[in-house]
Design a protein around this motif. Sequence first.
Motif, PDB file in Angstrom:
ATOM      1  N   MET A   1       2.773 -17.973  -9.278  1.00  0.00           N
ATOM      2  CA  MET A   1       3.193 -18.156  -8.140  1.00  0.00           C
ATOM      3  C   MET A   1       2.499 -16.749  -7.585  1.00  0.00           C
ATOM      4  SD  MET A   1       6.632 -18.289  -5.697  1.00  0.00           S
ATOM      5  CE  MET A   1       7.353 -19.900  -6.505  1.00  0.00           C
ATOM      6  N   THR A   2       1.792 -16.953  -6.219  1.00  0.00           N
ATOM      7  CA  THR A   2       1.141 -15.938  -5.510  1.00  0.00           C
ATOM      8  C   THR A   2       2.195 -15.361  -4.650  1.00  0.00           C
ATOM      9  OG1 THR A   2       0.536 -17.099  -3.565  1.00  0.00           O
ATOM     10  CG2 THR A   2      -1.026 -17.082  -5.636  1.00  0.00           C
ATOM     11  N   GLU A   3       1.878 -14.139  -4.459  1.00  0.00           N
ATOM     12  CA  GLU A   3       2.803 -13.166  -3.377  1.00  0.00           C
ATOM     13  C   GLU A   3       2.820 -14.045  -2.081  1.00  0.00           C
ATOM     14  OE1 GLU A   3       2.723  -8.963  -1.448  1.00  0.00           O
ATOM     15  OE2 GLU A   3       1.672  -9.392  -3.086  1.00  0.00           O
ATOM     16  N   PHE A   4       1.851 -14.642  -1.627  1.00  0.00           N
ATOM     17  CA  PHE A   4       2.009 -15.430  -0.428  1.00  0.00           C
ATOM     18  C   PHE A   4       3.094 -16.488  -0.429  1.00  0.00           C
ATOM     19  CE2 PHE A   4       0.592 -18.863   2.512  1.00  0.00           C
ATOM     20  CZ  PHE A   4       0.600 -18.225   3.598  1.00  0.00           C
ATOM     21  N   GLU A   5       2.744 -17.322  -1.560  1.00  0.00           N
ATOM     22  CA  GLU A   5       3.660 -18.225  -1.687  1.00  0.00           C
ATOM     23  C   GLU A   5       5.103 -17.990  -1.992  1.00  0.00           C
ATOM     24  OE1 GLU A   5       0.838 -21.473  -4.039  1.00  0.00           O
ATOM     25  OE2 GLU A   5       1.740 -20.212  -5.220  1.00  0.00           O
ATOM     26  N   ALA A   6       5.419 -16.752  -2.623  1.00  0.00           N
ATOM     27  CA  ALA A   6       6.917 -16.245  -2.823  1.00  0.00           C
ATOM     28  C   ALA A   6       7.528 -15.731  -1.326  1.00  0.00           C
ATOM     29  CB  ALA A   6       6.571 -15.256  -3.634  1.00  0.00           C
TER      30      ALA A   6
END
Length: 101
Positions: A1-6
């Motif tokens: 999971m990317t930082e943006f998704e998180a």
Amino acid sequence: MTEFEAATLAYQHNHLWAAYAIPAVAAVVGLLQAGVVVYGIRAMIRANEGRAEADTARAEADTARAEAEAARHAESMEALRALIHGMETVIARTAPKGDSQ
């Protein structure tokens, strides 16, 4: 999971209340608007009933006034008939008794 998704999931989780609050506020506002409309309609109905009562009272007063005017007219006509009868009597009494030629 990317930082943006998180970050997106965290934002959605932290602002989950908005998913419930916005429709709830919209429902409350809609109910208030409906209440104002119902109140306005009832006020118009009460005002219309008041006008109907006033119109009825005005019609009754007009009828009474017309009856009073008719009675005064009848009295005036009777007085006129008496006056004409009196004038005819005076004319008959003061008319010459024969041919004036």
